[in-house]
Enzyme design. Structure first.
Site, PDB file in Angstrom:
ATOM      1  N   SER A  16       0.865  -1.185   0.000  1.00 35.60           N
ATOM      2  CA  SER A  16       0.000   0.000   0.000  1.00 35.60           C
ATOM      3  C   SER A  16       0.899   1.231   0.000  1.00 35.60           C
ATOM      4  CB  SER A  16      -0.876   0.018   1.256  1.00 35.60           C
ATOM      5  OG  SER A  16      -1.446   1.300   1.429  1.00 35.60           O
ATOM      6  N   TYR A  64      -1.386  -1.380  10.580  1.00 35.04           N
ATOM      7  CA  TYR A  64      -1.529  -1.720   9.144  1.00 35.04           C
ATOM      8  C   TYR A  64      -0.324  -1.188   8.373  1.00 35.04           C
ATOM      9  CZ  TYR A  64      -3.597  -1.679   4.408  1.00 35.04           C
ATOM     10  OH  TYR A  64      -3.846  -1.860   3.064  1.00 35.04           O
TER      11      TYR A  64
HETATM   12  N1  LIG Z   1      -8.925  -1.100  -0.585  1.00 36.23           N
HETATM   13  C1  LIG Z   1      -7.865  -0.293  -0.599  1.00 36.23           C
HETATM   14  O1  LIG Z   1      -7.978   0.930  -0.691  1.00 36.23           O
HETATM   15  C2  LIG Z   1      -6.478  -0.865  -0.537  1.00 36.23           C
HETATM   16  C3  LIG Z   1      -5.401   0.013  -0.698  1.00 36.23           C
HETATM   17  C4  LIG Z   1      -4.106  -0.477  -0.652  1.00 36.23           C
HETATM   18  C5  LIG Z   1      -3.897  -1.820  -0.460  1.00 36.23           C
HETATM   19  N2  LIG Z   1      -4.954  -2.668  -0.293  1.00 36.23           N
HETATM   20  C6  LIG Z   1      -4.664  -4.083  -0.087  1.00 36.23           C
HETATM   21  O2  LIG Z   1      -5.364  -4.860  -1.044  1.00 36.23           O
HETATM   22  C7  LIG Z   1      -5.668  -6.145  -0.495  1.00 36.23           C
HETATM   23  C8  LIG Z   1      -7.161  -6.435  -0.643  1.00 36.23           C
HETATM   24  O3  LIG Z   1      -7.903  -5.409  -0.021  1.00 36.23           O
HETATM   25  P1  LIG Z   1      -9.481  -5.183  -0.243  1.00 36.23           P
HETATM   26  O4  LIG Z   1      -9.719  -3.746  -0.058  1.00 36.23           O
HETATM   27  O5  LIG Z   1      -9.930  -5.831  -1.494  1.00 36.23           O
HETATM   28  O6  LIG Z   1     -10.066  -5.910   1.041  1.00 36.23           O
HETATM   29  P2  LIG Z   1     -11.217  -7.023   1.219  1.00 36.23           P
HETATM   30  O7  LIG Z   1     -11.509  -7.061   2.671  1.00 36.23           O
HETATM   31  O8  LIG Z   1     -12.348  -6.776   0.278  1.00 36.23           O
HETATM   32  O9  LIG Z   1     -10.493  -8.369   0.764  1.00 36.23           O
HETATM   33  C9  LIG Z   1      -9.610  -9.086   1.588  1.00 36.23           C
HETATM   34  C10 LIG Z   1      -9.842 -10.569   1.347  1.00 36.23           C
HETATM   35  O10 LIG Z   1      -8.858 -11.318   2.092  1.00 36.23           O
HETATM   36  C11 LIG Z   1      -9.512 -12.446   2.627  1.00 36.23           C
HETATM   37  N3  LIG Z   1      -8.768 -12.979   3.775  1.00 36.23           N
HETATM   38  C12 LIG Z   1      -8.676 -12.426   5.013  1.00 36.23           C
HETATM   39  N4  LIG Z   1      -7.964 -13.225   5.814  1.00 36.23           N
HETATM   40  C13 LIG Z   1      -7.593 -14.294   5.081  1.00 36.23           C
HETATM   41  C14 LIG Z   1      -6.859 -15.474   5.373  1.00 36.23           C
HETATM   42  N5  LIG Z   1      -6.357 -15.689   6.609  1.00 36.23           N
HETATM   43  N6  LIG Z   1      -6.661 -16.383   4.398  1.00 36.23           N
HETATM   44  C15 LIG Z   1      -7.179 -16.180   3.148  1.00 36.23           C
HETATM   45  N7  LIG Z   1      -7.889 -15.070   2.817  1.00 36.23           N
HETATM   46  C16 LIG Z   1      -8.102 -14.149   3.774  1.00 36.23           C
HETATM   47  C17 LIG Z   1     -10.892 -11.930   3.027  1.00 36.23           C
HETATM   48  O11 LIG Z   1     -11.823 -12.979   3.223  1.00 36.23           O
HETATM   49  C18 LIG Z   1     -11.220 -11.011   1.856  1.00 36.23           C
HETATM   50  O12 LIG Z   1     -11.940 -11.707   0.844  1.00 36.23           O
HETATM   51  C19 LIG Z   1      -5.187  -6.098   0.966  1.00 36.23           C
HETATM   52  O13 LIG Z   1      -3.877  -6.650   1.053  1.00 36.23           O
HETATM   53  C20 LIG Z   1      -5.124  -4.605   1.254  1.00 36.23           C
HETATM   54  O14 LIG Z   1      -4.214  -4.306   2.296  1.00 36.23           O
HETATM   55  C21 LIG Z   1      -6.242  -2.218  -0.325  1.00 36.23           C
END
Ligand SMILES: NC(=O)c1ccc[n+]([C@@H]2O[C@H](COP(=O)([O-])OP(=O)(O)OC[C@H]3O[C@@H](n4cnc5c(N)ncnc54)[C@H](O)[C@@H]3O)[C@@H](O)[C@H]2O)c1
Length: 261
Positions: A149, A162
């Site tokens: 991120s 985080y």
């Molecule tokens: N949304 C944002 O703005 C953003 C920005 C930067 C980085 N990210 C990163 O992108 C990635 C996805 O984020 P998102 O916003 O789609 O979140 P999200 O919550 O929609 O998706 C996360 C997924 O990970 C799964 N998960 C959680 N624990 C798990 C485990 N132990 N084993 C297997 N799967 C597991 C969840 O069930 C979920 O489906 C993350 O790494 C997040 O840090 C997101």
């Protein structure tokens, strides 16, 4: 819709953790559109996974669900093994699963600290290690890509643990890139900004303070489309990125230029 040549990932097998999340689903769709075979991991139950597969119309011969909790070493190893059993090989591992918990550092609970370290950082280590071991064993010059991120380098408030996990991920990525280069394995990260779906969107919708700050933090002026994250992953997964290793690809609309005046 493919962004690059629609066969640029043909005959490649990609696994993605957290692939049923908001960004993950878009990444899976983009990988499939570029002809990859995809092992989609998440912790959601089989019925929910089936519904998402149906809704997204992912082709059953090229997309397989592997339910596993990747914070556990044995589960991470099983994920890699099942990917190879299903598709015969593993070329790319996307360590994408993650979570966020909002709290001032003064109140941040110990149990949440342990959980976020496990979900965001330990799982990335375990899956990357299991994938790398398999690539070395089978002589595959594969690719490992972490989802970091923009906050890996920015102390964005109220999510400090985080930010710590993503900072740690940056060094994990660089260290693995250095150690695995001799095996021809490329290790990189994609660092999104403030995406218009998933965890940032949940904060945007429910935390007025967050929204006030976030509205001023994106120089390009709009929430990030998840497709921009997916395209960066397709690029780093493809032959076009063969000379890239140890790099964080920031795809953040300039958010890392924060603080803005
Ligand atoms: N949304 C944002 O703005 C953003 C920005 C930067 C980085 N990210 C990163 O992108 C990635 C996805 O984020 P998102 O916003 O789609 O979140 P999200 O919550 O929609 O998706 C996360 C997924 O990970 C799964 N998960 C959680 N624990 C798990 C485990 N132990 N084993 C297997 N799967 C597991 C969840 O069930 C979920 O489906 C993350 O790494 C997040 O840090 C997101």
């Amino acid at each position: 819709m493919p962004t690059f040549a629609s066969d640029c990932l043909k005959d490649r097998t990609v696994l993605i953790t957290g692939g049923l999340g908001a960004i993950g689903q878009v990444v899976v769709g983009r990988l499939l559109a570029h002809s990859a075979r995809v092992a989609v991991n998440d912790i959601l139950n089989e019925e929910t996974a089936r519904q998402i597969f149906d809704q997204q119309k992912w082709p059953v011969d090229r997309a397989r669900y592997v339910r596993a909790d990747v914070t556990q070493a044995r589960e991470a190893q099983r994920l890699v093994q099942e990917t190879i059993t299903a598709f015969g090989r593993l070329d790319v591992a996307l360590c994408h699963a993650g979570m966020a918990h909002t709290s001032s550092i003064l109140d941040y609970p110990e149990a949440e600290w342990d959980k976020i370290l496990a979900v965001n950082l330990k799982s990335a280590f375990l899956v990357a290690q299991a994938a790398a071991r398999s690539m070395v064993k089978h002589g595959v010059k594969g690719k490992i890509i972490f989802t970091s991120s923009w906050v890996q380098d920015v102390p964005w408030p109220d999510i400090t643990p985080y930010n710590v996990t993503k900072s740690g991920m940056k060094m994990l990525m660089r260290g693995m890139a250095r150690e695995l280069a001799a095996h021809g394995i490329r290790v990189n990260a994609v660092a999104p900004g403030i995406v218009g779906v998933g965890m940032a969107k949940r904060q945007w919708d429910t935390e007025p303070d967050y929204r006030r700050r976030a509205e001023k933090a994106i120089p390009l002026g709009y929430l990030q489309p998840p497709e921009s994250v997916a395209d960066a992953m397709v690029f780093l997964s493809s032959d076009a990125a063969d000379y890239i290793t140890g790099v964080t690809l920031l795809v953040d609309g300039g958010a890392s230029l924060y603080p803005m005046d």
